[in-house]
Scaffold this active site. Structure first.
Site, PDB file in Angstrom:
ATOM      1  CG  ASP A  69      -9.470   3.019   1.682  1.00  0.00           C
ATOM      2  OD1 ASP A  69      -8.780   2.868   0.668  1.00  0.00           O
ATOM      3  OD2 ASP A  69      -9.040   2.895   2.841  1.00  0.00           O
ATOM      4  CG  ASP A  82      -2.158   0.727   1.139  1.00  0.00           C
ATOM      5  OD1 ASP A  82      -2.336   1.423   0.127  1.00  0.00           O
ATOM      6  OD2 ASP A  82      -2.982   0.647   2.068  1.00  0.00           O
TER       7      ASP A  82
HETATM    8  C1  9PG Z   1      -4.664   0.871   6.146  1.00  0.00           C
HETATM    9  C2  9PG Z   1      -5.509   1.304   4.965  1.00  0.00           C
HETATM   10  C3  9PG Z   1      -6.200   0.109   4.270  1.00  0.00           C
HETATM   11  C4  9PG Z   1      -6.894   0.587   3.012  1.00  0.00           C
HETATM   12  C5  9PG Z   1      -5.898   1.304   2.116  1.00  0.00           C
HETATM   13  C6  9PG Z   1      -5.269   2.471   2.869  1.00  0.00           C
HETATM   14  O1  9PG Z   1      -5.223   9.610   2.921  1.00  0.00           O
HETATM   15  N1  9PG Z   1      -5.893   8.848   2.196  1.00  0.00           N
HETATM   16  O2  9PG Z   1      -6.513   9.288   1.252  1.00  0.00           O
HETATM   17  C7  9PG Z   1      -5.954   7.459   2.481  1.00  0.00           C
HETATM   18  C8  9PG Z   1      -6.734   6.658   1.679  1.00  0.00           C
HETATM   19  C9  9PG Z   1      -6.806   5.306   1.939  1.00  0.00           C
HETATM   20  C10 9PG Z   1      -6.112   4.749   2.979  1.00  0.00           C
HETATM   21  C11 9PG Z   1      -5.334   5.541   3.788  1.00  0.00           C
HETATM   22  C12 9PG Z   1      -5.241   6.910   3.529  1.00  0.00           C
HETATM   23  O3  9PG Z   1      -6.257   3.402   3.230  1.00  0.00           O
HETATM   24  O4  9PG Z   1      -6.513   1.775   0.948  1.00  0.00           O
HETATM   25  O5  9PG Z   1      -7.473  -0.501   2.325  1.00  0.00           O
HETATM   26  O6  9PG Z   1      -5.262  -0.897   3.960  1.00  0.00           O
HETATM   27  O7  9PG Z   1      -4.646   1.994   4.065  1.00  0.00           O
HETATM   28  O8  9PG Z   1      -4.080   1.954   6.783  1.00  0.00           O
END
Ligand code: 9PG
Length: 519
Positions: free
Chosen positions: A353, A293
């Site tokens: 997400d 990720d």
């Molecule tokens: C774990 C998560 C999950 C999830 C991933 C990710 O800042 N943002 O826009 C942002 C979006 C998604 C996100 C985190 C931050 O989630 O997509 O499935 O694994 O990390 O922390």
């Protein structure tokens, strides 16, 4: 290179240029915006400028920070315009480090640092996108022949509140539900950057993988190998492995877990060695499905140990990851810019997400942020990226069956389940103890379903004998006005204050403790 597009221009052409401008035969009515990474917006929009999403502290984590302030319609690698008669003109780069923009009747594309190929197609939308993906496939590689596994993922019910006894209990409770992978998400590690089991996993990660394997399934693990939080040992002990800007300041990869996040320089030989050892370690623990990720960090702008274009660098990082984990591992890339991933991973998350709500007023209306977790954001962007399917497995994120701990209506849950059917990539985080007998059999039927899927229109699909329409997720929030605009400015400012983000993080942890008590 300047090209005038007329009604007698070829239906498809491939050109080489560092930049090119297509003169349009008539004014278009809509633009296909393609955001940079998994969570960035992909949608057909009108031609008026979109408000810049907020907070700015999250720009590197949610958009391409290089183009976020661009007010003309624009996109990463590709874009398309739609004319009054419904036909489109697609302009798509066949190489990395490229961008497109619409300026009135001029449709421009450029490479950031070199010359490269461009694909131009006129006519029906489905055929144009299908041809574009075919050309990308020839150059970067197509979908692997591994089947898409059906996944249980710990994130969307427990978030970081996972521990060993809770997970063991869930793995037992899933019984004979037809999942192929049980995937442990964020919450097992000491810190983001320090990828060892924390105190909640005292038997260690190999024991947890063994437990999963004993249920007859593949063990899956989440990691964010290209970032580290400021307080991690990794960042403190090896600051020279992290990306800096022209002035020598560490490049922000965003703000999360109540902290500043930094990006690994994936061209640094010692960082590459560390990455390879990390991948080998998690494979040795027994995890064969890896959800990696926050991979955009490999492509942020900055000065690298080995000077090269930023997406070329990201691809170097992807190769290091793939080669060290082995071709036999299933690699899901998340938070990933699209082109640099092609041919190197098995699946990619193609939207934001999901969350237990349809849409957050604060994020959508006040912050005009369409990357944050929420079902509407996830459906919108995912449906607009389904053309990627020949290139990799397209992950729409999880579907919900339970009505516990979410405010989704049955129709909204159904829409998300149908999106997973269309993507042929199925996952859920529902806890077995939250599933009634009825919900459990719905979940089983969903996992076993292999109905034929046919696209009827841009947002309409035939699933078996049913018709499904995703249009309700497509509209964009109107820019805030008057008092709401004032409120929006305050919230946008708060989103850039570390202390405010820390309070939010603490509040999140507090409500997780409540969930933990209920299970
Ligand atoms: C774990 C998560 C999950 C999830 C991933 C990710 O800042 N943002 O826009 C942002 C979006 C998604 C996100 C985190 C931050 O989630 O997509 O499935 O694994 O990390 O922390």
């Amino acid at each position: 290179m300047d090209i005038l597009i007329t009604d007698s221009s070829p239906a498809r052409q491939i050109l080489s240029a560092s930049s090119l401008t297509l003169g349009l035969p008539r004014p278009p009515r809509a633009f296909y915006r393609h955001g940079w990474q998994s969570w960035s917006l992909a949608a057909w929009t009108d031609l008026t400028p979109l408000p810049v999403q907020r907070p700015t502290s999250l720009h590197p984590m949610q958009t391409d920070p290089v183009y976020v302030n661009e007010s003309l319609p624009n996109g990463s690698w590709l874009g398309a315009v739609e004319f009054e008669n419904g036909e489109i003109l697609l302009l798509g780069a066949l190489g990395m480090d490229s961008h497109v923009q619409l300026d009135g009747r001029q449709f421009k594309g450029w490479y950031e640092s070199s010359e490269g190929e461009w694909f131009v197609a006129r006519g029906g939308e489905a055929a144009a996108f299908a041809k574009y993906s075919e050309e990308l496939g020839k150059r970067f590689g197509r979908k692997s022949d591994k089947p898409a596994p059906r996944i249980w993922c710990s994130w969307y019910s427990l978030y970081t509140a996972i521990d060993e006894p809770i997970l063991r209990n869930i793995f037992d409770g899933l019984g004979d539900l037809p999942f192929d992978v049980l995937q442990v998400d964020d919450g097992w590690q000491v810190k983001v950057g320090d990828w060892e089991a924390n105190g909640k996993f005292s038997s260690g990660m190999a024991a947890l993988a063994d437990k999963i394997k004993s249920t007859g399934r593949t063990a899956g693990l989440w990691l964010a190998p290209l970032i580290a939080v400021k307080s991690s040992r990794l960042f403190r002990e090896h600051p020279e492995w992290f990306l800096k800007d022209e002035k020598g300041k560490f490049v922000s990869a965003g703000f999360n877990w109540g902290e500043q996040v930094y990006a690994l320089d994936v061209t640094h030989p010692a960082a590459q060695e560390w990455l390879a050892a990390l991948m080998k370690r998690v494979r040795a623990w027994g995890f064969n499905y890896l959800k990696l990720d926050f991979l955009y960090a490999g492509a942020l702008p900055g000065r690298r140990h080995t000077n090269m274009p930023r997406e070329a660098a990201a691809r170097v990082g992807m190769k290091t990851l793939r080669e060290s984990m082995g071709l036999d591992a299933f690699f899901l890339a998340c938070g990933m810019p699209f082109l640099p991933a092609l041919g190197l991973c098995d699946a990619m998350r193609i939207g934001p997400d999901v969350a237990g709500e349809w849409e957050s007023r604060r994020d959508a209306i006040l912050l005009h942020n369409l990357s944050t977790p929420g079902v509407k954001n996830a459906i919108r962007t995912t449906v607009n990226r389904l053309w990627m399917d020949p290139l990799l497995h397209t992950d729409p994120d999880v579907a919900y069956f339970t009505s516990r701990a979410n405010t989704l209506t049955p129709d909204q849950r159904r829409l998300l389940q149908d999106l997973a059917r269309v993507c042929r990539f199925k996952a859920t985080s529902d806890l077995p103890q939250w599933l009634t007998a009825d919900k459990r059999s719905q979940l089983r039927a969903f996992l076993e379903d292999s109905s034929d899927i046919k696209q009827i229109e841009r947002y309409r699909f035939q699933i078996g004998s049913r018709e499904v329409d995703f249009s309700s997720a497509m509209d964009l929030p109107a820019p805030p006005r008057g008092l709401v605009a004032a409120q929006a400015r305050v919230i946008g400012w708060l989103g850039n204050q570390g202390w405010a983000l820390q309070i939010l993080d603490q509040m999140g942890k507090h409500s997780l403790e409540k969930i933990k008590k209920e299970i």
